[in-house]
Design a protein around this motif. Structure first.
Motif, PDB file in Angstrom:
ATOM      1  N   SER A  40      53.042  -9.573  85.377  1.00  0.00           N
ATOM      2  CA  SER A  40      52.013  -8.592  85.742  1.00  0.00           C
ATOM      3  C   SER A  40      51.710  -7.659  84.561  1.00  0.00           C
TER       4      SER A  40
ATOM      5  N   LEU B 141      38.482 -10.786  83.414  1.00  0.00           N
ATOM      6  CA  LEU B 141      39.318 -10.779  82.218  1.00  0.00           C
ATOM      7  C   LEU B 141      38.587 -11.450  81.059  1.00  0.00           C
TER       8      LEU B 141
ATOM      9  N   VAL C 163      44.632 -13.236  89.671  1.00  0.00           N
ATOM     10  CA  VAL C 163      43.907 -12.739  88.504  1.00  0.00           C
ATOM     11  C   VAL C 163      42.421 -12.939  88.722  1.00  0.00           C
TER      12      VAL C 163
ATOM     13  N   LEU D  86      49.473  -9.499  82.011  1.00  0.00           N
ATOM     14  CA  LEU D  86      48.060  -9.491  82.423  1.00  0.00           C
ATOM     15  C   LEU D  86      47.433  -8.117  82.204  1.00  0.00           C
TER      16      LEU D  86
ATOM     17  N   ASN E 234      50.290 -15.076  89.836  1.00  0.00           N
ATOM     18  CA  ASN E 234      49.678 -13.756  90.002  1.00  0.00           C
ATOM     19  C   ASN E 234      48.207 -13.935  90.309  1.00  0.00           C
TER      20      ASN E 234
END
Ligand SMILES: [Zn+2]
Length: 347
Positions: free
Chosen positions: A246, A280, A275, A249, A273
Motif C-alpha cells: 500500500s 495512476l 488500484v 502505491l 490491492n
C-alpha cells in the motif's frame, strides 16, 4: 585448522547452526586472506534461514553472511596491507558473461546466472576467515571501525542515487526535496546520502518512538509518521524502503512533477490491492514521472559508498548498529529484529 562459521542447509527451515569444523578458505577463493570482524543481519538472511532462498556452492551446506567487515591478514598481490579494513563485494558476474557482467555491471545481470556470497552459489562471510579476489575487496576508512559493516547496504543506496541522478539527467534536473519511506538501515542510509547531496530530506516511518525517529532526527532530517498521502508537499524524489504494497502505491501517486519513485524493497507476492490504474497512469504521464526498481551494486557503487561512509558523522553511523551479538550467541541475532535498526554478529 578448523574454523567456526554460521551455516544453513539450503531449503531446510531452521537449519542455522554454528559449525565448528569448517575448512580453511581454499586458495582458489582469492588471494586476499581476511579475518572476519563482523557480519550484518538483514531480511535476506532471515529468508535464507527460513529455507525460502539460498544455494550452496556444491551439495553441502551454505555459509551465510553477505554484509561483511573484515581485517586483511595477508595479501601477496600488495593491493592491500595486513590490518586494512575491507568488505567483500557480494555479487560476482555470471560465467557467460552477459553484456552487463562483461562490462563490470553485474548488478544489472541479464541472465540471472550471477553468484552471490552467502546467498547464491558462494559461501558467505560469517566464518572466521575467508579469501577475496583483490577486485572484489573494498578498502574502508580505518577509523570507521565496526560501522564499516554498513558498506554493503550503503552500496545499494549509492547505486540507487546514481540511477536517480542518471534518470534525472534526461532534462533540467534541480531536485530539492526527497522523501524516504521506512527508517530501517536502508531508509536511514538513503537519507544520509540525500543529506550529503544538500537536499531537504524527509523520512517517514510508522514508528513514533525508539531508535528510528531518534536516528532520523539526529541526522537533521524531518521525520513523519503520518500516511504518505497526508504529506503536505510533492517530493522530487521518493526512495521507497518499506516494501509494504500500500505504501509502494501511495509513493507512486505522491511523487511530484518530473519526479521519480525509486523502489528498493522486496515485497512478498500474493496480496492484492485495489488500484485505480487509470488515475495512476494519468498522473504518471501528465507529470513525466519515473518509477523504477533497483537492486545490488557494482564496484563503482561500492567505492562511492565507502566514500560516503568516510564522510558521514562517525557516531551517527555507529548508532545505526543497535545490537551487537557475539557469534557464540548467534540465535539472538537472527530473531525478528523488531525495533532494531542494524544487528551485527561479531567474531
Ligand atoms: Zn550477467
Amino acid at each position: 585448522m578448523d574454523m567456526r562459521g554460521l551455516t544453513i542447509t539450503p531449503g531446510t527451515a531452521g537449519s542455522l547452526r554454528l559449525a565448528e569444523d569448517l575448512p580453511e578458505p581454499p586458495e582458489d577463493e582469492g588471494q586476499v586472506l581476511v579475518e572476519a570482524v563482523a557480519v550484518g543481519v538483514c531480511g535476506t538472511d532471515r529468508e535464507i534461514i527460513d529455507g525460502d532462498y539460498g544455494e550452496a556452492p556444491g551439495d553441502g551446506d551454505l555459509v551465510i553472511g553477505h554484509e561483511s567487515l573484515g581485517r586483511v591478514l595477508a595479501d601477496p598481490t600488495g593491493a592491500f596491507q595486513a590490518g586494512d579494513l575491507v568488505a567483500g563485494i557480494v555479487r560476482h558476474p555470471d560465467p557467460v558473461p552477459c553484456p552487463n557482467c562483461a562490462a563490470g555491471e553485474w548488478d544489472m545481470c541479464r541472465n540471472g546466472r550471477y553468484t552471490e556470497h552467502g546467498i547464491k552459489g558462494r559461501h558467505g562471510f560469517a566464518r572466521e576467515r575467508y579469501r577475496l579476489e583483490p577486485d572484489f575487496a573494498v578498502r574502508l576508512e580505518p577509523g570507521l571501525g565496526l560501522a564499516g559493516v554498513l558498506l554493503e547496504p550503503a552500496s545499494v543506496l549509492a547505486k540507487a542515487w546514481e540511477h536517480i541522478e542518471r534518470i534525472g539527467a534526461r532534462s533540467v534536473w534541480r531536485p530539492e526535496t526527497v522523501l524516504v519511506t521506512g527508517a530501517g538501515p536502508i531508509g536511514l542510509l538513503a537519507a544520509l546520502l540525500g543529506t550529503q547531496r544538500g537536499l531537504d530530506v524527509h523520512v517517514l516511518d510508522h514508528n513514533t518512538e525508539g531508535h528510528k525517529p531518534a536516528l532520523a532526527r539526529a541526522l537533521g532530517v524531518t521525520y513523519h509518521s503520518e500516511p504518505v498521502s497526508e504529506i503536505d508537499f510533492e517530493p522530487d524524489v521518493i526512495i521507497e524502503c518499506t516494501a509494504v504494497p500500500s505504501i509502494v502505491l501511495d509513493v507512486m501517486a505522491k511523487v511530484g512533477p518530473n519526479g521519480m519513485a525509486c523502489l528498493t524493497g522486496v515485497s512478498d507476492p500474493g496480496r492484492r490491492n485495489q488500484v485505480d490504474a487509470g488515475a495512476l497512469n494519468r498522473e504518471l504521464v501528465l507529470e513525466n514521472n519515473v518509477v523504477f526498481g533497483t537492486v545490488n551494486a557494482n564496484r563503482r557503487h561500492w567505492e562511492a559508498a565507502a566514500d560516503a561512509l568516510a564522510r558521514a558523522d562517525r557516531s551517527w553511523l555507529t548508532g545505526l548498529i543497535t545490537k551487537r551479538v557475539p557469534v557464540a550467541s548467534f540465535e539472538d541475532a537472527y530473531g525478528d529484529g523488531k525495533g532494531e535498526v542494524k544487528i551485527v554478529v561479531e567474531f
